[in-house]
Design a protein around this motif. Structure first.
Motif, short mmCIF file in Angstrom:
data_model
loop_
_atom_site.label_atom_id
_atom_site.label_comp_id
_atom_site.label_asym_id
_atom_site.label_seq_id
_atom_site.Cartn_x
_atom_site.Cartn_y
_atom_site.Cartn_z
N GLY A 54 0.79 -1.23 0.00
CA GLY A 54 0.00 0.00 0.00
C GLY A 54 0.82 1.26 0.00
N GLU A 55 1.94 1.27 0.71
CA GLU A 55 2.78 2.48 0.76
C GLU A 55 3.34 2.79 -0.63
OE1 GLU A 55 2.74 4.28 3.39
OE2 GLU A 55 1.88 2.79 4.74
N LYS A 97 -3.60 -3.21 4.08
CA LYS A 97 -4.56 -4.07 3.38
C LYS A 97 -5.28 -4.94 4.41
CE LYS A 97 -4.73 -7.10 -0.74
NZ LYS A 97 -5.42 -6.20 -1.68
N GLY A 98 -6.49 -5.32 4.07
CA GLY A 98 -7.25 -6.21 4.94
C GLY A 98 -8.49 -5.53 5.49
N VAL A 99 -9.61 -6.20 5.40
CA VAL A 99 -10.90 -5.67 5.84
C VAL A 99 -11.39 -6.47 7.05
CG1 VAL A 99 -13.33 -5.39 5.21
CG2 VAL A 99 -11.54 -4.77 3.58
N LYS A 100 -11.76 -5.74 8.09
CA LYS A 100 -12.30 -6.37 9.30
C LYS A 100 -13.80 -6.56 9.20
CE LYS A 100 -12.55 -5.66 14.32
NZ LYS A 100 -12.17 -4.74 15.43
N SER A 101 -14.50 -5.51 8.73
CA SER A 101 -15.97 -5.61 8.66
C SER A 101 -16.51 -4.71 7.57
CB SER A 101 -16.59 -5.22 10.00
OG SER A 101 -16.37 -3.86 10.30
N ILE A 102 -17.66 -5.13 7.01
CA ILE A 102 -18.39 -4.33 6.02
C ILE A 102 -19.86 -4.31 6.43
CG2 ILE A 102 -19.08 -4.09 3.60
CD1 ILE A 102 -16.57 -5.63 2.81
N ASN A 103 -20.41 -3.11 6.57
CA ASN A 103 -21.84 -2.95 6.85
C ASN A 103 -22.50 -2.22 5.69
OD1 ASN A 103 -22.68 -3.69 9.88
ND2 ASN A 103 -20.56 -2.96 9.86
N VAL A 104 -23.62 -2.74 5.21
CA VAL A 104 -24.36 -2.12 4.11
C VAL A 104 -25.72 -1.69 4.63
CG1 VAL A 104 -25.29 -2.44 1.80
CG2 VAL A 104 -23.16 -3.61 2.46
N ASN A 105 -25.95 -0.37 4.60
CA ASN A 105 -27.19 0.19 5.17
C ASN A 105 -27.45 -0.38 6.57
OD1 ASN A 105 -27.53 1.72 2.91
ND2 ASN A 105 -29.23 0.53 2.06
#
Length: 852
Positions: free
Chosen positions: A707-708, A818-826
């Protein structure tokens, strides 16, 4: 302390407009080009008008077959007389000036040029007279409209003579350029009192909307030059305005001596220059608005319909209030379009936001222009490029999948039934099948697969599309023919270079195999495998294509790896004659005896592996850039490529395509016949820093979590950032991307070149959204997979997808790359990294993403 050399004063203002301030001691080193185009038109019929800060211009509808105005050659202003839609003002005192300052360059005068999305403004003042000019192409007619506000700021009345000029170049620009005088005998102009101006014609050519039989196959447009002032005087020739050929546009005799114009028709197009003259008196403090129009009207309407449509439009547009209404319509339209994609980084990288808006605008322009209106790469010659269109339309997908679909089907028609294609082609002339590349057909696969992911329109695969050779088949079978042609012309999955791969300047290496083309074929095959599996079609080909991908990867790893661990650019054959005998050029009917002569001309030194430590010692960027993006490299291989890139190619301005060959500039003869080495060192393919390639490299960096490095390369190569330390050396427009920046091998190191060209901007747009922000289309939904610098703690994006407006807010509390912990949709948490298509049901979505 280093003195920063000036290149005009440049800034993005609060509205994200580009503002350029110039005076006699601080001018831009080169003309800065701005492109305007009629919105919502097909590229084949779209009027494009190029204007610069020095007032020079060109205009074209479709390809070069629809030339209208041609006032300068952008790439070399030092060899070109300055011609453009200038307006001169002559005072009774004998002084004169223009609305664009150029080309008269009065020492007491200054110029502010403002480029907005869909318009250009010039603001200047001289001898207590201020002039503000607003230029735009309206949505409802092929025209350039200029609204000129002239104000007398003095305490006395002023009488002015006003001369407005336009360099006419109507017809097929290629024929005009190459045939010259004889072609210019085919057109002319009349001074038409009905329209209060000049009307220009050409004897034959594209019909446009006119009925060719009815107009006896004349050029289907007439060009009309008029204004809202009454009783214009007119001239139609350069000498009727400039006078003796020793004069220039800086001191035209008609202005210097305030000539009366002759109102003389032109029976030919030699030295064509349309000039209008009028007189106006401004009381002290008075301001007047004048509308100038250069428009392209139907030849059929002009000659057979008593100018009905033309007169109706002139009656409308020549009213200043109506002209302003059309300007506001254009401005609002562009504003809505650009708002469809938005990005923001909270508190950091402030140059990114306005640069991103201009990147979107640049993408829209190059999708319309392609090479067909380019002032570079023989824009008169190329027309459309097969690969170029398919690269450029990728940027259109979030805005207008329908427009992208039309371009895919249009381009698919330029393919033969055996997979060969027209490398470049035109609206009404036959395309070029004599330039055969390794990669052209593969771009149809990429574009189609990405279109389906964006739109969900699998039905496009069943549309019947004609081949050039009068056969017809589904688009799906075009894709199959494409990959099978490339694999057929390969050595165990390593495609032969033929006349070029993505790099069109690698001519002469016809029988070499291209590592980059192998990576491209590997990606195209995997794209089709995914498509077939998702749609459950042509499953009979899946295992075959998987075997081909295994063969490609095996060949690349065994044969294409340099001793330093990166990829060799191209492998020489053991016997090029044997390769030529084995190749079937099919319906392209390419004469391989001429190719054999060309290969012989390369010489023994050129018939070696290219980009190898054991032969030429060069490192080439193309297969490094594509290594991760194509999916062919694992992290271990990519890390070795990355190390070679950092050691051999990285530079303060970007990444060089190679180190550059300097033999010729150091006094030697070329060591071989390879064309790329004959470019100036550090420029183009001989060591230039290609923004296009850097975008694919950024994608590769993001794939492996760097990413850098991805962030730093993206930011430092922003035009406004890359040009900051030495704006004069950078030279060109600081708000749109160039094709390349001159690398360390050049004595112009840091000078950019070839702005507004096809390919670069769409790829740069895609890599920011798709890979850095990580918002990527997929068959089953929208992937969220950011790869960013640790400094980005809060950032956001807005994107259209499947008819929904999707707002995505990212939080990066731990400074992860990089890396996703959580995704909230509406407000609802989803599992995994993909928002399923079921969420996109016409409503707006708010997505909250937290990184690890």
């Amino acid at each position: 302390m280093k003195t920063v050399r000036k290149n005009g004063d440049f800034e993005f203002n609060e509205y994200d407009e580009v503002v350029i301030k110039e005076d006699i001691n601080n001018k831009t080193r080169e003309p800065w080009l701005m492109l305007l185009a009629r919105r919502e038109q097909k590229p084949t019929d779209a009027l494009c008008w190029g204007l610069t800060n020095n007032g020079t211009a060109f205009a074209r509808i479709g390809t070069q077959e629809g030339d209208i105005v041609n006032g300068f050659v952008h790439e070399d202003p030092y060899k070109t007389r300055m011609l453009g839609p200038y307006t001169y003002f002559f005072e009774e005192t004998g002084s004169y000036f223009t609305n664009t300052w150029y080309p008269t360059l009065n020492r007491e005068q200054e110029l502010i040029t403002t480029y907005g999305f869909g318009y250009v403004k010039y603001s200047t003042k001289y001898n207590d007279i201020s002039v503000n000019t607003t230029c735009f192409v309206p949505d409802d007619f092929d025209a350039m409209v200029q609204i000129i506000k002239v104000k007398n700021n003095s305490d006395r009345d002023k009488k002015l003579s006003m001369f407005s000029v336009n360099p006419i170049n109507i017809g097929d620009a290629r024929e005009i350029q190459f045939s010259g005088f004889n072609t210019l005998m085919m057109g002319g102009a009349i001074v038409d009192k009905d329209v209060n101006g000049t009307v220009w014609r050409y004897g034959y050519g594209r019909e446009f909307e006119s009925d060719g039989e009815k107009i006896n196959y004349m050029f289907g447009k007439v060009v009309v030059h008029t204004s809202s002032l009454k009783n214009n005087q007119c001239a139609t020739r350069y000498d009727e305005f400039v006078g003796h050929h020793s004069n220039t546009m800086a001191n035209p005799q008609a202005v210097v001596d305030n000539w009366e114009l002759p109102n003389r028709d032109a029976h030919e197009l030699c030295s064509a220059l349309s000039t209008l003259k009028n007189e106006l008196t401004l009381n002290a403090g008075e301001e007047r608005e004048i509308v100038l129009v250069t428009l392209c009207s139907s030849t059929e309407d002009y000659y057979l319909n008593k100018k009905r449509d033309l007169k109706n439009y002139l009656n409308d547009i020549l009213q200043p209030t109506n002209a302003w209404a059309k300007f506001n319509q254009v401005k609002e339209g562009w504003s809505k379009k650009i708002a469809m994609l938005q990005i923001d980084v909270h508190g950091l990288d402030q140059e990114l936001k306005p640069s991103y808006k201009w990147l979107q605008y640049q993408c829209e322009m190059v999708a319309l222009l392609n090479r067909m209106k380019s002032r570079f790469h023989s824009g008169f010659e190329y027309g459309y490029g097969f690969r170029d269109i398919l690269q450029d339309l990728l940027a259109l997908l979030p805005y207008s999948p329908k427009q992208a679909k039309e371009l895919i089907l249009f381009t698919a028609k330029q393919m033969f039934s055996d997979g060969f294609v027209y490398h470049n082609f035109f609206v009404s002339a036959e395309g070029n099948k004599d330039f055969v590349t390794a990669d052209d057909p593969l771009w149809l696969v990429y574009a189609t697969c990405e279109y389906i992911k964006e739109s969900g329109d699998f039905a496009i695969l069943d549309i019947s599309v004609p081949y050039i050779d009068n056969r017809e088949d589904t688009l799906l079978n075009h894709l199959i023919v494409a990959v099978e042609k490339v694999y057929r012309c390969s050595d165990q999955g390593l495609p032969y270079m033929l006349m070029a791969d993505w790099n069109d300047d690698l001519s002469g290496l016809f029988t070499h195999t291209s590592t980059m083309a192998a990576q491209q074929l590997y990606k195209a095959l995997n794209d089709l495998i995914d498509l077939f599996n998702v749609k459950k079609i042509r499953l009979d080909l899946v295992e075959k294509y998987k075997e081909w991908t295994r063969s490609i990867k095996n060949s690349v790893e065994k044969r294409c790896i340099d001793e330093k661990g990166h990829y060799i650019r191209a492998l020489a054959p053991e016997d090029y004659k044997q390769v030529l005998n084995s190749l079937d050029m099919g319906l392209s009917k390419l004469d391989l005896t001429e190719i054999e002569d060309e290969i012989k001309g390369i010489g023994e030194n050129g018939l070696k592996d290219m980009g190898s430590s054991k032969t030429d010692g060069f490192t080439f960027f193309e297969p490094i850039a594509w290594s991760g993006f194509s999916g062919i490299a694992d992290k271990s291989r990519f890390d070795k490529c990355k190390k070679s890139c950092e050691e051999d190619l990285e530079d303060v301005y970007g990444i060089s395509i190679c180190q550059g060959d300097r033999v010729m500039v150091e006094g030697g003869l070329p060591e071989d016949g390879q064309a790329w080495k004959r470019n100036a060192p550090g420029k183009k393919e001989n060591g230039g820093e290609f923004r296009h390639l850097e975008s694919w490299y950024i994608a590769s960096l993001c794939k492996f979590g760097y990413g850098e490095e991805a962030h730093d390369l993206y930011i430092k190569t922003l035009p406004s950032v890359c040009s900051k330390d030495d704006p004069y050396q950078y030279a060109v427009e600081r708000f749109v991307y160039p094709e390349y920046c001159s690398g360390p091998a050049s004595n112009d190191h840091g000078k950019a070149g070839h702005t507004w060209l096809t390919g670069t901007a769409p790829t740069r747009l895609g890599v920011l959204i798709d890979w850095i922000y990580g918002v990527r289309r997929a068959y089953d939904g929208l992937i969220i997979d950011p790869c960013v610098t640790s400094k980005w703690k809060k950032f956001s994006a807005v994107r259209q997808y499947r008819g929904c407006r999707v707002t995505i807010n990212f939080e990066n509390p731990n400074g992860s790359n990089k890396g996703v912990k959580s995704i909230n949709v509406n407000g609802k948490k989803i599992e995994g990294y993909t928002i399923p298509n079921s969420y996109f049901s016409g409503r707006d979505l708010l997505v909250e993403v937290v990184m690890v």
